[in-house]
Scaffold this active site. Structure first.
Site, mmCIF file in Angstrom:
data_model
loop_
_atom_site.group_PDB
_atom_site.id
_atom_site.type_symbol
_atom_site.label_atom_id
_atom_site.label_comp_id
_atom_site.label_asym_id
_atom_site.label_seq_id
_atom_site.Cartn_x
_atom_site.Cartn_y
_atom_site.Cartn_z
ATOM 1 N N LYS A 18 15.769 9.576 -0.087
ATOM 2 C CA LYS A 18 15.439 8.149 0.622
ATOM 3 C C LYS A 18 14.877 7.337 -0.651
ATOM 4 C CE LYS A 18 12.837 10.007 3.803
ATOM 5 N NZ LYS A 18 12.860 11.483 3.251
ATOM 6 N N ARG A 93 8.985 8.096 12.343
ATOM 7 C CA ARG A 93 9.292 9.473 12.065
ATOM 8 C C ARG A 93 8.922 10.257 13.268
ATOM 9 N NH1 ARG A 93 7.533 10.033 6.444
ATOM 10 N NH2 ARG A 93 7.976 11.871 5.521
ATOM 11 N N ARG A 164 3.946 16.188 -6.901
ATOM 12 C CA ARG A 164 3.010 16.058 -5.897
ATOM 13 C C ARG A 164 2.385 17.064 -5.225
ATOM 14 N NH1 ARG A 164 6.904 12.044 -2.205
ATOM 15 N NH2 ARG A 164 6.143 13.202 -0.717
ATOM 16 N N ARG A 175 6.499 20.639 5.861
ATOM 17 C CA ARG A 175 7.115 19.557 6.120
ATOM 18 C C ARG A 175 8.757 19.433 6.880
ATOM 19 N NH1 ARG A 175 6.763 17.177 0.130
ATOM 20 N NH2 ARG A 175 7.989 15.646 0.991
#
Ligand code: AP5
Length: 225
Positions: A18, A93, A164, A175
């Protein structure tokens, strides 16, 4: 609302590309870029109350509570630079977030132009996220798919590239679980509204971008008719 106004949502699993597509689309169209993940990381880096609260959720791969995220996202789309169009990345989301966005858009007399679903299978997601490296300024690379010219250094500012915190393997799986449970219902949600456009995120970044651009060009032509 101006018929040429583009109000876009990028939807898809973590690591689908994205952010990669957003970078390209922002070169094509003058859209305000609203990435809630970036906004939350920025707040965390600055040590604000919001950032510290968000960190505990992000670090374990959980979603930050709706009431926190809805506030910051809706405020951002009403800023001056977002009046002529925006690109939402990572918001909404959850269904309550999508409902809140619909209500805000109706109040503003604006509408979502399209929801761009960039879809990729879970196995590929794990490969992509485990190889992702980012610069301090947030530029994204991949050790195999999009390596920097000098290993471990950003091409643009030379700073060290890091992984990250939430890209560590166990957090990635959390996730992904959260995506399937809380976010994938938005695919039906926007399909019912006739807004969903699907893109095969397993293709190269250039191919995905070309496909999105062609789709947006068609939508704009339809709008002008
Ligand atoms: P966020 O920052 O939004 O992360 P995400 O949605 O998990 O998405 P990513 O940034 O991981 O991936 P991406 O799809 O942008 O992929 P990228 O282009 O980098 O959110 C982080 C956290 O914040 C959440 O977990 C949550 O806690 C919180 N949060 C944020 N928004 C929230 C909300 N609305 N509600 C509640 N909580 C929220 O690409 C990935 C890698 O693949 C890169 O290395 C790239 O180089 C490579 N790549 C990209 N495209 C391709 C391709 N086509 N082929 C090969 N490689 C590719």
């Amino acid at each position: 609302m101006s018929p040429l106004e583009l109000n876009l949502i990028l939807l898809g699993p973590p690591g689908a590309g994205k952010g990669t597509q957003a970078e390209r689309l922002r070169e094509d169209f003058p859209l305000a870029y609203v990435a809630t993940g970036d906004m939350l990381r920025e707040a965390r880096n600055q040590g604000t109350e919001l950032g510290l609260k968000a960190q505990e959720f992000m670090d374990r791969g959980d979603l930050v509570p709706d009431e926190v995220v809805i506030g910051i996202a809706l405020e951002r789309i009403q800023a001056d630079d977002a009046r002529d169009g925006f690109l939402l990345d990572g918001f909404p989301r959850t269904v309550p977030q999508a409902d809140a966005l619909d209500a805000a858009m109706a109040d503003l007399g604006r509408r979502i132009t399209a929801v761009l679903l960039v879809d990729v299978a879970d196995e590929e997601i794990v490969r992509r996220i485990s190889g992702r490296r980012v610069s301090k300024a947030g530029r994204t690379y991949h050790v195999d798919y999009d390596p920097p010219k000098h290993a471990g250094r950003c091409d643009v500012d030379g700073t060290q590239l890091v992984q990250r915190e939430d890209d560590k393997p166990d957090v990635v799986l959390a996730r992904l679980r959260k995506y399937h449970e809380a976010t994938s219902p938005l695919i039906d949600y926007y399909e019912r509204q006739g807004l969903l456009r699907r893109f095969d995120g397993s293709r190269s970044p250039v191919e995905v971008h070309d496909h999105i651009r062609a789709t947006l060009a068609t939508l704009r032509l339809e709008d002008e008719l």
